[in-house]
Write an enzyme that holds these catalytic residues in place. Structure first.
Site, mmCIF file in Angstrom:
data_model
loop_
_atom_site.group_PDB
_atom_site.id
_atom_site.type_symbol
_atom_site.label_atom_id
_atom_site.label_comp_id
_atom_site.label_asym_id
_atom_site.label_seq_id
_atom_site.Cartn_x
_atom_site.Cartn_y
_atom_site.Cartn_z
ATOM 1 N N SER B 272 0.814 -1.218 0.000
ATOM 2 C CA SER B 272 0.000 0.000 0.000
ATOM 3 C C SER B 272 0.846 1.265 0.000
ATOM 4 O O SER B 272 0.333 2.349 -0.274
ATOM 5 C CB SER B 272 -0.926 0.020 1.225
ATOM 6 O OG SER B 272 -1.683 -1.151 1.271
ATOM 7 N N HIS B 307 -7.711 -25.538 10.019
ATOM 8 C CA HIS B 307 -6.519 -26.362 9.779
ATOM 9 C C HIS B 307 -6.752 -27.802 10.218
ATOM 10 O O HIS B 307 -5.886 -28.638 10.071
ATOM 11 C CB HIS B 307 -5.319 -25.798 10.540
ATOM 12 C CG HIS B 307 -4.933 -24.418 10.107
ATOM 13 N ND1 HIS B 307 -4.022 -24.171 9.120
ATOM 14 C CD2 HIS B 307 -5.367 -23.196 10.511
ATOM 15 C CE1 HIS B 307 -3.888 -22.865 8.935
ATOM 16 N NE2 HIS B 307 -4.695 -22.250 9.764
#
Lengths: 294, 533
Positions: B272, B307
């Site tokens: 950014s 996960h």
């Protein structure tokens, strides 16, 4: 806009020395534990561990001594004070999360793992491993009772733990009284209330030690007694260590009061230790409820 | 500019240069010195971890066992992961923060400079201890970087004890580093720099630091429970005593998922900063970037069990974690669209930092999409523990985190060294890396979907072609990083003189001070430049 510039210290030897000390501590502890588990003598590991601990102790004295010296030399601005406040607050938050991991483990084991082992829910298949196992809490009979012989009994919350709760809660009040006295510059009263707080802390630690001895020698409640013992000792153990550290810090603060440090305007060292003490107190309330009572 | 020059020279005492000799690096309290040490250390670890990766890829070049023993292969996958995560990516971001945050917010240094030095110097000791396990009896940790119990407890080599203490040391270092960054950003901004004027790199690091302080202690907690199970006979992760190996995975991933955002949020910040510079436009949607970063951070605490879809959690849990995970695509999408919108009708040029930033946007998005595929619980049963997972997280970490670090290094090198980069060499490095990374990791999607399991030194014949391609790509990518090393050293030693504003479109306080940045900057708080007021 603050006109005075922010104090950036000159070069310092403490950080690199502290890294060496931390390395000695860690490497020594690892070597010692591995030697003990392999049932060899822990000579080298113990030496390194003690050397690291001694070195770290000296460094802390020197490093904090430096900071105290700079602070009393008037080098610190109000902005610096805010840096310390942010630093201490976030450090305490990290401690909260450390305890959160163990509380999380306790809740998971109680609410999910042990009932599942007992055959409850979708995961009742674990029943195939130990078909006779019955889920209960406190877990008096573990699934594999040969490797993990369960405790004969657990600590009753309404004797020592209740007394300890009273001690710690009272100590938080006495510490606040000390703080109020410091704000009035009533130094004798600061000393008195700090002293009472320290005594309460020491008595607490003494009772905890007595309770541990009772657990080990009379109740068969040990680290090896299955997951009840494991969660019990890791939570109360780390809390006890924190109380010990907090008591040491309070003693140092008392010493500093005695030699004339701190005044009603500038006493962040005092406040930081007070925050820490209150944090330890709040953790105990959680322990009393979830480890002992419920 | 002139106001800045005068404030810079206001106090002569603050303006002595660095100390001489080794002492400068051992005892320093200067954020620029410490930043440089972090960056060099992370580059060293990047090459160490990279050599391990190449050993893995060399073994997998053909089916069958040719070069290394399976046990050693497991040590390599484990150490590669640990070194890259904790030794390369995280310290690189901390190094960038050390260099840039004080200069971006107009602070004289980090808030707690001595602690800053300590945060760094713990790391070489921690990694010396971790790497020394390779030479211990029983070998290094071999249970994967996720060190699931009971592989890491009951069946672990003795070196696991040193591994545990190394993790403790890294945790202490990270927590102190994070506290320092938060205190600096919250307390040391130049007058007038309100939170919503903060450069985005600082914002993303502020949120990352919060994540670090929240989850590194949880990691410390889980390794402590391992230590107790191994040496003190507790049964946290042993069902025989009423514990549960799955408990390990819950606690580990409660740390582990925020950890993956710790490795990507600063990358978002770097990108950014870079894209607006080379598009010569203000960042599109500044406020939405801030809120998106914060939402990603909050969500990261609520998705850890994605996960663990195949470990046997209840159906309600699978559904909750599946939907929560997919929600993360929303703020991440906001970011990607904002970067694209920043470039839209910008007057773009394509210098090396911009090339890496563009590659980041494209390739990270691919990694994000494969993450969305993995988020869908029913299909994850197929993908779990295959090379598809390896492909996914390498896409977000290598052309994601690593490319952003390289973009950031190329972007800020002129400020650090005072010299411009040789663009031809920079572009050569970029294109070789870009091609190498895709040749390495794209085929892994296919072999993963076809069912090749991860962390296995041998494989069935049908996976042979794609594995060979991946290995060739890995060596191409690995060797091209020597060009990166060359570029950095060349830039330190000489090159075209960089101006204060090294890049035409660059905005921000760090570009108002001379290049190279003086040893001490902003001894007194600066006036904000026009563009930031």
């Amino acid at each position: 806009m603050s006109s005075s510039s922010y104090y950036v210290p000159e070069q310092s030897r403490w950080p690199i020395l502290a890294s060496v000390a931390l390395f000695l501590l860690a490497y020594g502890a690892g070597t010692l534990l591995n030697a003990l588990s392999a049932e060899q003598g822990g000579g080298l590991g113990l030496v390194l561990l003690l050397a690291g601990a001694l070195m770290m102790g000296l460094i802390l004295v020197g490093w904090f001594g430096n900071v105290i010296h700079e602070s009393r030399g008037g080098l610190y601005s109000a902005q610096m004070d805010r840096s310390f406040r942010w630093g201490m607050s976030w450090f305490i938050f990290s401690e909260v999360m450390f305890f959160a991991a163990f509380f999380g483990a306790l809740f998971y084991v109680r609410v999910l793992a042990v009932p599942w082992l007992g055959g409850e829910g979708d995961k009742g298949v674990s029943q195939m491993l130990w078909p006779d196992f019955v889920a209960q809490w406190p877990l008096m009979i573990t699934p594999d009772a040969e490797r993990f012989p369960g405790p004969a009994a657990v600590i009753s919350p309404w004797h020592i733990p209740l007394l300890n709760t009273c001690l710690l809660v009272t100590s938080s009040f006495t510490l606040t009284l000390a703080h109020k006295a410091l704000l009035r510059d009533a130094r004798m009263q600061v000393r008195r209330w700090l002293f009472v707080t320290i005594v309460l802390g020491v008595v607490f630690i003494g009772f905890q030690a007595y309770e541990y001895a009772e657990a080990y020698h009379e109740l068969g409640l040990t680290l090896q007694a299955g997951v009840y013992g494991a969660t019990f000792f890791i939570l109360t153990g780390f809390h006890g260590l924190h109380v010990t550290l907090g008591t040491l810090m309070l003693m140092i603060i008392l010493g500093r009061i005695v030699v004339g440090h701190f005044d009603s305007r500038q006493h962040f060292g005092f406040e930081a230790v007070a925050w820490y003490w209150h944090f330890v107190d709040v953790v105990w309330i959680g322990l009393f409820l979830f480890v002992y009572v419920l | 500019m002139s106001t800045l020059d005068t404030t810079l020279h206001a106090d002569a005492h603050e303006h002595h240069g660095p100390a001489k000799g080794m002492g400068r690096w051992l005892f320093t309290t200067n954020h620029k010195d410490i930043g440089s040490m972090y960056l060099w250390f992370s580059l060293l670890m990047f090459f160490v971890g990279g050599c391990m990766a190449l050993m893995i890829r060399a073994e997998l070049f053909q089916p069958g066992l040719q070069l290394i023993e399976p046990g050693f292969f497991n040590q390599m996958t484990t150490m590669h992961g640990l070194i890259m995560v904790f030794g390369a990516v995280m310290p690189a971001f901390v190094g960038l923060a050390n260099w840039m945050v004080p200069m971006m917010i107009g602070a004289p240094d980090m808030a707690l400079p001595r602690m800053n030095n300590w945060s760094f110097w713990i790391l070489p000791f921690a990694f010396a201890m971790l790497i020394s396990t390779l030479f211990m009896e029983g070998g290094a940790p071999n249970f994967g970087w996720t060190f699931y119990a009971p592989l890491s407890t009951t069946y672990a080599p003795p070196s696991v004890t040193y591994f545990i203490f190394a993790i403790h040391m890294m945790g202490i270092s990270s927590i102190m580093g994070a506290i320092n960054i938060i205190a600096t950003i919250l307390n040391m901004r130049a007058p007038g720099m309100t939170m919503m004027k903060l450069p985005l790199f600082c914002w993303t690091w502020l949120i990352t630091a919060f994540l670090l302080i929240a989850v590194m202690p949880v990691l410390a907690g889980v390794v402590t429970m391992m230590l107790m199970d191994i040496h003190f006979g507790t049964s946290f992760f042993d069902a025989g005593g009423g514990g549960d190996p799955v408990l390990f995975q819950h606690v580990f991933w409660f740390f582990g998922h925020p950890e993956v955002y710790i490795m990507i949020l600063p990358a978002f910040g770097i990108i950014s900063q870079i894209i607006p510079t080379f598009a010569r436009k203000r960042l599109f949607g500044y406020a939405s970037m801030v809120y998106a970063t914060a939402s990603i951070a909050v969500l990261s605490f609520l998705v850890w069990a994605h996960h663990m879809f195949t470990v046997g959690i209840p159906l309600a849990g699978e559904l909750f974690f599946m939907y929560a995970t997919m929600l993360i695509a929303v703020p991440t999408g906001v970011k990607v669209f904002n970067w694209v919108a920043t470039m839209f009708r910008g007057s773009m040029t394509f210098e090396t930092p911009m090339l890496f930033a563009l590659a980041f946007v494209v390739l990270f998005t691919i990694g994000g999409f494969s993450g969305l595929m993995l988020a869908i619980a029913p299909v994850d049963f197929q993908y779990h523990d295959t090379y598809f997972v390896v492909a996914h997280f390498h896409y977000v970490l290598v052309p994601g985190a690593i490319f952003s670090i390289m973009a950031g290094v190329y972007y800020w090198l002129p400020k650090w060294t005072g010299h411009m980069l040789d663009e031809r060499m920079g572009k050569l490095h970029f294109w070789l890396s870009f091609i190498g990374v895709n040749i390495t990791f794209f085929p892994m999607h296919f072999i993963g979907l076809a069912g090749m399991p991860r962390r296995i030194p041998d494989y069935a014949l049908q996976f042979a072609d794609f594995n060979m391609v991946a290995s060739i790509g890995a060596f191409l990518f690995g060797l091209s990083q020597l060009i990166f090393l060359w570029n950095v050293i060349a830039c330190v030693r000489g090159g075209r003189k960089a101006e204060a504003r090294a890049w035409e479109g660059a905005e921000g306080l760090e570009w108002e001070i001379p290049s190279p940045a003086p040893y001490h900057t902003f001894a007194t708080p600066p006036q904000l430049p026009e563009s930031l007021r």
